[in-house]
Design an enzyme around this catalytic site. Sequence first.
Site, PDB file in Angstrom:
ATOM      1  CD  GLU A 235     -30.226  88.993  73.773  1.00 58.60           C
ATOM      2  OE1 GLU A 235     -31.027  89.482  72.986  1.00 58.60           O
ATOM      3  OE2 GLU A 235     -29.368  88.151  73.443  1.00 58.60           O
TER       4      GLU A 235
HETATM    5  C1  ACM Z   1     -27.013  91.761  72.277  1.00 60.63           C
HETATM    6  O1  ACM Z   1     -27.338  92.044  71.123  1.00 60.63           O
HETATM    7  N1  ACM Z   1     -27.722  90.881  72.954  1.00 60.63           N
HETATM    8  C2  ACM Z   1     -25.879  92.360  72.919  1.00 60.63           C
END
Ligand code: ACM
Length: 710
Positions: A326
């Site tokens: 992310e």
């Molecule tokens: C995640 O859930 N961003 C690994």
Amino acid sequence: MKAIGYVSILLLLSCVLKVCAQTAGPGMQPATRHHLMPVPASVRFNPGRLAVTKSFSVAARGHVDERLRAGVERAVRRLEGRTVLEFPQGLAGDANGAALVVECKGPGQTVPSVEEDESYSLDVSDKQAVLRAATVVGALRGLETFLQLLEGDRDGYFIPAVQIQDVPRFRWRGLLIDVGRHYEPLAVLKRNLDAMAAVKLNVFHWHLSEDQGFRIESKKFPKLTGLGSDGLFYTQDEARAIIAYASERGIRVVPEFDIPGHSTSWLVGYPELGSAPGPYKIERGAGIFEPALDPTNEEVYKFLDAFLGEMAALFPDAYLHIGGDENEGKQWDRNPKIQAFMREHAVKDNRALQTYFNQRLLKILNRHGKRMMGWDEIFQPDLPKDVVIQSWRGPSSLAEAAKRGYDGVLSAGYYIDLIYPASQHYLADPLPEGSTLTPAEAAHVLGGEATMWGEWVSPETIDSRIWPRTAAIAERLWSPRTVNDVDDMYRRLAVVSVQLEELGLTHEKNQAVMLRRLAGGEDNGALRTLASVVEPVKEYRRYEVRPQTMLSPLTGLVDAARPDSDAARRFAGEVDGLLSDAPRFETYSRDIQDTLTGWRDAGPQLEALIDRSPGLAEARPLAGDLSRIGTIGLEALSYLTKGVAPGNEWRDARLAALEEVAKPKAALEFPVIPSLRELVVAAYELPQLKTTTPADWRKRVKQLAAPAKK
Ligand code: ACM
């Protein structure tokens, strides 16, 4: 009374066979309805039983060490607790007279590893139980099975005669606990390690840093916790204690330091590592945030070399997780120096820049003797083959990685923070039937990990978000793929859930504690009724409908409510029985009537309680809803019982009312709505029973009651 005639007669015919089949198999047969979880690879029950009396003793043959001795001791004390019998202390000298003989070939690995042999066999006859294992960890796994075999009847406690050969299907069976969003005290981690061992999980993935907190002491960089943790962090001594505690139970500890994104807390003390000047503050919200380490800054690599070197020495496991998820690169886009670097080095986009970062990181980790693990965003075909991919965005990236020769661990499907029922996690398989991987490729699928992301968990609630559902995931990762009967899983899960309490887990009992507090200590039966039939909203909707921060108390009704309502599942089973098992219509009808009456009557009592308990004010609409669904259900039941069908105005009005009730309130929803829709539709559809078979009628009701696909 005409339609009920149809219900009785037609359904009776369709059920005769089923009922007869269920009642077959009397008396002296060996036990088959065990409550083992995970189910062993091979189990054969025999006639007979080994009595568990106050002279119960354990002897060891072959290899004995401190870890084994302590493991046996813990098992014996738990058996005492369960049976209320006091057993002799210590290992017995004489194996012949012992009730249980543990025969261990060797110590196994001193630093627990993914290669550990965890297999064991257990032979129980009416004279003795013999547990054999190649390693101490195998023996520990077998001891857990032995404990799960305990049964009791009028003659006392006993272990049924059985032959078990057991070996895990997957080598990597983990639980991630995110202590970044919310710090969890050592006692919480320890009791969860105990629970993990009880269901044969073997990897504790310790997610130690997040935007919202940096949780592990660095002696080299004290500002990491000094400014990034609110004082809530683990000292290195405490980390060593957790590692030792886990190792005693055959559990590896894999630390995660999530970079380059998810790194706000690092930058509070060390803003110079960031991709924007700062200053930075500990993040208090939930979501994805912009701060990211600067991959073009050589000082960042010097820092990481020193920091990860320190962590590599602290954590003995062969793997170190660098996160990598992310990172949207927004800070990178806005930083002219980073943009110039990318032009100069022909780095075409942020993904490529992160790959460059990962390549540098990989060298650092290898220098410190660690294998790199990361979330599936880090996957790039030019990474060396010893990198391990943890798949969270879907199982396809795991298969893709395996096909290219990379080891992988599945977490997609095991996101327990999404509040899905255990049944859903249970059926997610790292290597599903029909997988196109060759055996060599499939060998790269190491296993899976449940992920307890920490936005909305406190020490008081975290157990209830992890357990008992994670036991179902543990079974998926240990037992053969063919062990997949959901009803049987729930039957055994209920037993295991209660057994976990002997380890100090609070997932069952804390709901009562929290409801008592919300009710100011008053009698709160109606509140317990409500809490038993609501679940927190699924996925990440909680934050949308009831925004809070990491500093907010997690003591509301949504926190007391549990993810996978037993009461709702039981109700669904009863409604199904009512509509498909005519011989027992009366019985089901009585039970359902009691339940619905309880809901209807709880509403007004709740209103009165809420008047005196402002902490429950947000639950007021739920009180009305609970009465409403009770009333709607009672109306439907009355039509069904009398065999008189209502008109379509009634059906439409009730379905519309249920749709209103289905809208979340206080971040809670009623998982019983589908069952109520079935009751309403079944009442309206009663006349159709004349023209179709009961089974087709049941199917039709199900179809018509299913909400329209959006
Ligand atoms: C995640 O859930 N961003 C690994």
